[in-house]
Design a protein around this motif. Sequence first.
Motif, PDB file in Angstrom:
ATOM      1  N   PHE A   1      -8.156   9.317  13.166  1.00  0.00           N
ATOM      2  CA  PHE A   1      -8.335   8.397  12.045  1.00  0.00           C
ATOM      3  C   PHE A   1      -6.988   7.923  11.530  1.00  0.00           C
ATOM      4  N   VAL A   2      -6.892   6.638  11.236  1.00  0.00           N
ATOM      5  CA  VAL A   2      -5.701   6.062  10.620  1.00  0.00           C
ATOM      6  C   VAL A   2      -6.005   5.632   9.186  1.00  0.00           C
ATOM      7  N   GLY A   3      -7.055   4.850   9.016  1.00  0.00           N
ATOM      8  CA  GLY A   3      -7.416   4.392   7.695  1.00  0.00           C
ATOM      9  C   GLY A   3      -8.742   3.670   7.708  1.00  0.00           C
ATOM     10  N   ALA A   4      -9.308   3.477   6.542  1.00  0.00           N
ATOM     11  CA  ALA A   4     -10.590   2.794   6.418  1.00  0.00           C
ATOM     12  C   ALA A   4     -10.636   2.031   5.112  1.00  0.00           C
ATOM     13  N   ILE A   5     -11.508   1.041   5.087  1.00  0.00           N
ATOM     14  CA  ILE A   5     -11.668   0.211   3.898  1.00  0.00           C
ATOM     15  C   ILE A   5     -13.149  -0.011   3.655  1.00  0.00           C
ATOM     16  N   SER A   6     -13.530   0.047   2.396  1.00  0.00           N
ATOM     17  CA  SER A   6     -14.925  -0.142   2.029  1.00  0.00           C
ATOM     18  C   SER A   6     -15.360  -1.579   2.269  1.00  0.00           C
ATOM     19  N   TRP A   7     -16.664  -1.812   2.212  1.00  0.00           N
ATOM     20  CA  TRP A   7     -17.168  -3.153   2.475  1.00  0.00           C
ATOM     21  C   TRP A   7     -16.731  -4.140   1.399  1.00  0.00           C
ATOM     22  N   THR A   8     -16.461  -3.643   0.196  1.00  0.00           N
ATOM     23  CA  THR A   8     -15.980  -4.522  -0.871  1.00  0.00           C
ATOM     24  C   THR A   8     -14.482  -4.749  -0.797  1.00  0.00           C
ATOM     25  N   GLY A   9     -13.794  -3.871  -0.063  1.00  0.00           N
ATOM     26  CA  GLY A   9     -12.347  -3.968   0.001  1.00  0.00           C
ATOM     27  C   GLY A   9     -11.636  -3.279  -1.149  1.00  0.00           C
ATOM     28  N   THR A  10     -12.386  -2.667  -2.041  1.00  0.00           N
ATOM     29  CA  THR A  10     -11.772  -2.073  -3.231  1.00  0.00           C
ATOM     30  C   THR A  10     -11.376  -0.615  -3.038  1.00  0.00           C
ATOM     31  N   THR A  11     -11.890   0.009  -1.991  1.00  0.00           N
ATOM     32  CA  THR A  11     -11.578   1.423  -1.736  1.00  0.00           C
ATOM     33  C   THR A  11     -10.995   1.566  -0.343  1.00  0.00           C
ATOM     34  N   THR A  12      -9.909   2.302  -0.262  1.00  0.00           N
ATOM     35  CA  THR A  12      -9.282   2.571   1.029  1.00  0.00           C
ATOM     36  C   THR A  12      -9.002   4.065   1.158  1.00  0.00           C
ATOM     37  N   SER A  13      -8.862   4.484   2.392  1.00  0.00           N
ATOM     38  CA  SER A  13      -8.531   5.869   2.678  1.00  0.00           C
ATOM     39  C   SER A  13      -7.567   5.874   3.859  1.00  0.00           C
ATOM     40  N   TYR A  14      -6.584   6.783   3.822  1.00  0.00           N
ATOM     41  CA  TYR A  14      -5.564   6.822   4.873  1.00  0.00           C
ATOM     42  C   TYR A  14      -5.321   8.248   5.343  1.00  0.00           C
ATOM     43  N   ALA A  15      -4.945   8.357   6.589  1.00  0.00           N
ATOM     44  CA  ALA A  15      -4.464   9.635   7.092  1.00  0.00           C
ATOM     45  C   ALA A  15      -3.126   9.940   6.424  1.00  0.00           C
ATOM     46  N   ASP A  16      -2.847  11.206   6.220  1.00  0.00           N
ATOM     47  CA  ASP A  16      -1.592  11.596   5.564  1.00  0.00           C
ATOM     48  C   ASP A  16      -0.371  11.089   6.329  1.00  0.00           C
ATOM     49  N   SER A  17      -0.496  11.004   7.634  1.00  0.00           N
ATOM     50  CA  SER A  17       0.639  10.622   8.468  1.00  0.00           C
ATOM     51  C   SER A  17       1.062   9.170   8.281  1.00  0.00           C
ATOM     52  N   VAL A  18       0.178   8.339   7.718  1.00  0.00           N
ATOM     53  CA  VAL A  18       0.507   6.920   7.554  1.00  0.00           C
ATOM     54  C   VAL A  18       0.507   6.482   6.104  1.00  0.00           C
ATOM     55  N   LYS A  19       0.115   7.366   5.228  1.00  0.00           N
ATOM     56  CA  LYS A  19       0.016   7.024   3.812  1.00  0.00           C
ATOM     57  C   LYS A  19       1.365   6.553   3.292  1.00  0.00           C
ATOM     58  N   GLY A  20       1.347   5.433   2.583  1.00  0.00           N
ATOM     59  CA  GLY A  20       2.574   4.868   2.045  1.00  0.00           C
ATOM     60  C   GLY A  20       3.286   3.927   2.992  1.00  0.00           C
ATOM     61  N   ARG A  21       2.884   3.915   4.247  1.00  0.00           N
ATOM     62  CA  ARG A  21       3.511   3.026   5.235  1.00  0.00           C
ATOM     63  C   ARG A  21       2.526   1.977   5.751  1.00  0.00           C
ATOM     64  N   PHE A  22       1.265   2.349   5.869  1.00  0.00           N
ATOM     65  CA  PHE A  22       0.249   1.449   6.398  1.00  0.00           C
ATOM     66  C   PHE A  22      -0.668   0.975   5.272  1.00  0.00           C
ATOM     67  N   THR A  23      -1.141  -0.250   5.396  1.00  0.00           N
ATOM     68  CA  THR A  23      -2.064  -0.807   4.416  1.00  0.00           C
ATOM     69  C   THR A  23      -3.190  -1.536   5.128  1.00  0.00           C
ATOM     70  N   ILE A  24      -4.403  -1.200   4.752  1.00  0.00           N
ATOM     71  CA  ILE A  24      -5.577  -1.885   5.289  1.00  0.00           C
ATOM     72  C   ILE A  24      -6.059  -2.915   4.281  1.00  0.00           C
ATOM     73  N   SER A  25      -6.456  -4.060   4.785  1.00  0.00           N
ATOM     74  CA  SER A  25      -7.060  -5.082   3.935  1.00  0.00           C
ATOM     75  C   SER A  25      -8.120  -5.812   4.746  1.00  0.00           C
ATOM     76  N   ARG A  26      -8.934  -6.589   4.081  1.00  0.00           N
ATOM     77  CA  ARG A  26      -9.964  -7.339   4.782  1.00  0.00           C
ATOM     78  C   ARG A  26     -10.174  -8.677   4.114  1.00  0.00           C
ATOM     79  N   ASP A  27     -10.581  -9.633   4.926  1.00  0.00           N
ATOM     80  CA  ASP A  27     -10.940 -10.962   4.450  1.00  0.00           C
ATOM     81  C   ASP A  27     -12.355 -11.227   4.948  1.00  0.00           C
ATOM     82  N   ASN A  28     -13.326 -11.017   4.091  1.00  0.00           N
ATOM     83  CA  ASN A  28     -14.715 -11.140   4.517  1.00  0.00           C
ATOM     84  C   ASN A  28     -15.088 -12.578   4.883  1.00  0.00           C
TER      85      ASN A  28
END
Length: 123
Positions: free
Chosen positions: A46-73
């Motif tokens: 796992f690297v990261g995930a984003i909710s269907w609304t885009g308001t909640t994200t979760s990251y693996a500790d190894s990438v936290k602070g360096r990687f960002t997930i976003s979505r454009d529905n």
Amino acid sequence: VQLQASGGGLVQTGGSLRLSCVASGRTFSLYPMGWFRRAPGKEREFVGAISWTGTTTSYADSVKGRFTISRDNAKNTVYLQMNSLKPEDTAVYYCASRSRRTLGVGVEEYHYWGQGTEVTVSS
């Protein structure tokens, strides 16, 4: 459901890349999306995930602070912005979609997978 990931490549340590994943074949905006990776000789993780609304994200500790997930529905697209890349980030990166509306962090929780895009970080 089809997921098409792109944006991988070769980058030096400390560099940045942005991965994209375009979805088709279902209502993209209703489901969480995740990014995973498989490094040579290792299991998919796992690297990261984003909710269907885009308001909640979760990251693996190894990438936290360096990687960002976003979505454009509106574009059926999810992104993974990767900054401060390290050689240990070298892997094939996969986007995935769930069949359920809740956010998931496990490989087994995702049911649809893209083909992967390769990221190589040179030291």
